[in-house]
Scaffold this motif. Structure first.
Motif, PDB file in Angstrom:
ATOM      1  N   PRO A   1       0.836  -1.213   0.000  1.00 56.71           N
ATOM      2  CA  PRO A   1       0.000   0.000   0.000  1.00 56.71           C
ATOM      3  C   PRO A   1       0.864   1.255   0.000  1.00 56.71           C
ATOM      4  CG  PRO A   1      -0.876  -1.603   1.537  1.00 56.71           C
ATOM      5  CD  PRO A   1       0.451  -2.154   1.070  1.00 56.71           C
ATOM      6  N   GLY A   2       0.454   2.216  -0.822  1.00 54.46           N
ATOM      7  CA  GLY A   2       1.225   3.440  -0.968  1.00 54.46           C
ATOM      8  C   GLY A   2       2.247   3.389  -2.085  1.00 54.46           C
TER       9      GLY A   2
ATOM     10  N   ARG B   1      -4.667   9.832  -8.420  1.00 50.40           N
ATOM     11  CA  ARG B   1      -3.661   8.799  -8.135  1.00 50.40           C
ATOM     12  C   ARG B   1      -3.173   8.103  -9.402  1.00 50.40           C
ATOM     13  NH1 ARG B   1      -5.025   4.413  -5.351  1.00 50.40           N
ATOM     14  NH2 ARG B   1      -7.232   4.430  -5.963  1.00 50.40           N
TER      15      ARG B   1
ATOM     16  N   SER C   1       0.174   5.806  -5.129  1.00 50.27           N
ATOM     17  CA  SER C   1      -0.577   5.735  -3.866  1.00 50.27           C
ATOM     18  C   SER C   1      -1.571   4.578  -3.895  1.00 50.27           C
ATOM     19  CB  SER C   1      -1.312   7.058  -3.606  1.00 50.27           C
ATOM     20  OG  SER C   1      -0.409   8.133  -3.573  1.00 50.27           O
TER      21      SER C   1
ATOM     22  N   LYS D   1      -3.810   1.372  -3.194  1.00 48.76           N
ATOM     23  CA  LYS D   1      -4.553   0.921  -2.021  1.00 48.76           C
ATOM     24  C   LYS D   1      -4.944  -0.550  -2.212  1.00 48.76           C
ATOM     25  CE  LYS D   1      -6.729   5.500  -1.675  1.00 48.76           C
ATOM     26  NZ  LYS D   1      -8.017   6.237  -1.634  1.00 48.76           N
TER      27      LYS D   1
ATOM     28  N   GLU E   1      -7.742  -1.840  -2.150  1.00 49.15           N
ATOM     29  CA  GLU E   1      -8.940  -1.936  -2.990  1.00 49.15           C
ATOM     30  C   GLU E   1      -8.646  -1.755  -4.473  1.00 49.15           C
ATOM     31  OE1 GLU E   1      -8.503  -0.021  -0.254  1.00 49.15           O
ATOM     32  OE2 GLU E   1      -9.469   1.958  -0.506  1.00 49.15           O
ATOM     33  N   ASP E   2      -7.424  -1.430  -4.819  1.00 43.76           N
ATOM     34  CA  ASP E   2      -7.025  -1.384  -6.230  1.00 43.76           C
ATOM     35  C   ASP E   2      -6.658  -2.768  -6.760  1.00 43.76           C
ATOM     36  OD1 ASP E   2      -5.308   1.678  -5.493  1.00 43.76           O
ATOM     37  OD2 ASP E   2      -7.238   1.462  -6.511  1.00 43.76           O
TER      38      ASP E   2
END
Length: 117
Positions: free
Chosen positions: A14-15, A66, A84, A86, A88-89
């Motif tokens: 994440p990120g 993003r 960035s 997440k 959920e991506d």
């Protein structure tokens, strides 16, 4: 025969960031639009980013700010810069090219993007 091949997917924390590429082979002709879609497990395929005409782009609300889509008509290539990221991506990402005044819809085989720590 037109073939689209995606690359650049993988596992990222994440990120983090990933850059997807889509290369088209064969004779496509006049391209009308280019797009990236994604499909998460148990969900319908959704539009992520779209180039409806040269110089313009649209994004799903969930990725605005993003993700950045870009295309190169001359090279029949499409890109998606994802920052960035997440969890959920997480999904399979597909590139799509529409040509011939909408008569032809080409799809890649998909590339897996997994965002997890």
């Amino acid at each position: 025969q037109v073939q689209l091949v995606e690359s650049g997917g993988g596992l990222v924390q994440p990120g983090g960031s990933l850059r997807l590429s889509c290369a088209a082979s064969g004779t496509i002709g006049s391209i009308n639009s280019m797009a990236w879609y994604r499909q998460a497990p148990g969900k319908q395929r959704e539009l992520v980013a779209h180039i409806p005409s040269p110089g313009s782009a649209n994004y799903a609300d969930s990725v605005k700010g993003r993700f950045t889509i870009s295309g190169d008509d001359a090279k029949n290539s499409l890109y998606l810069q994802m920052n960035s990221l997440k969890p959920e991506d997480t999904a399979i990402y597909y590139c799509n090219i529409v040509a011939g005044r909408g008569r032809f819809h080409y799809w890649g085989q998909g590339t897996q993007v997994t965002v997890s720590s």
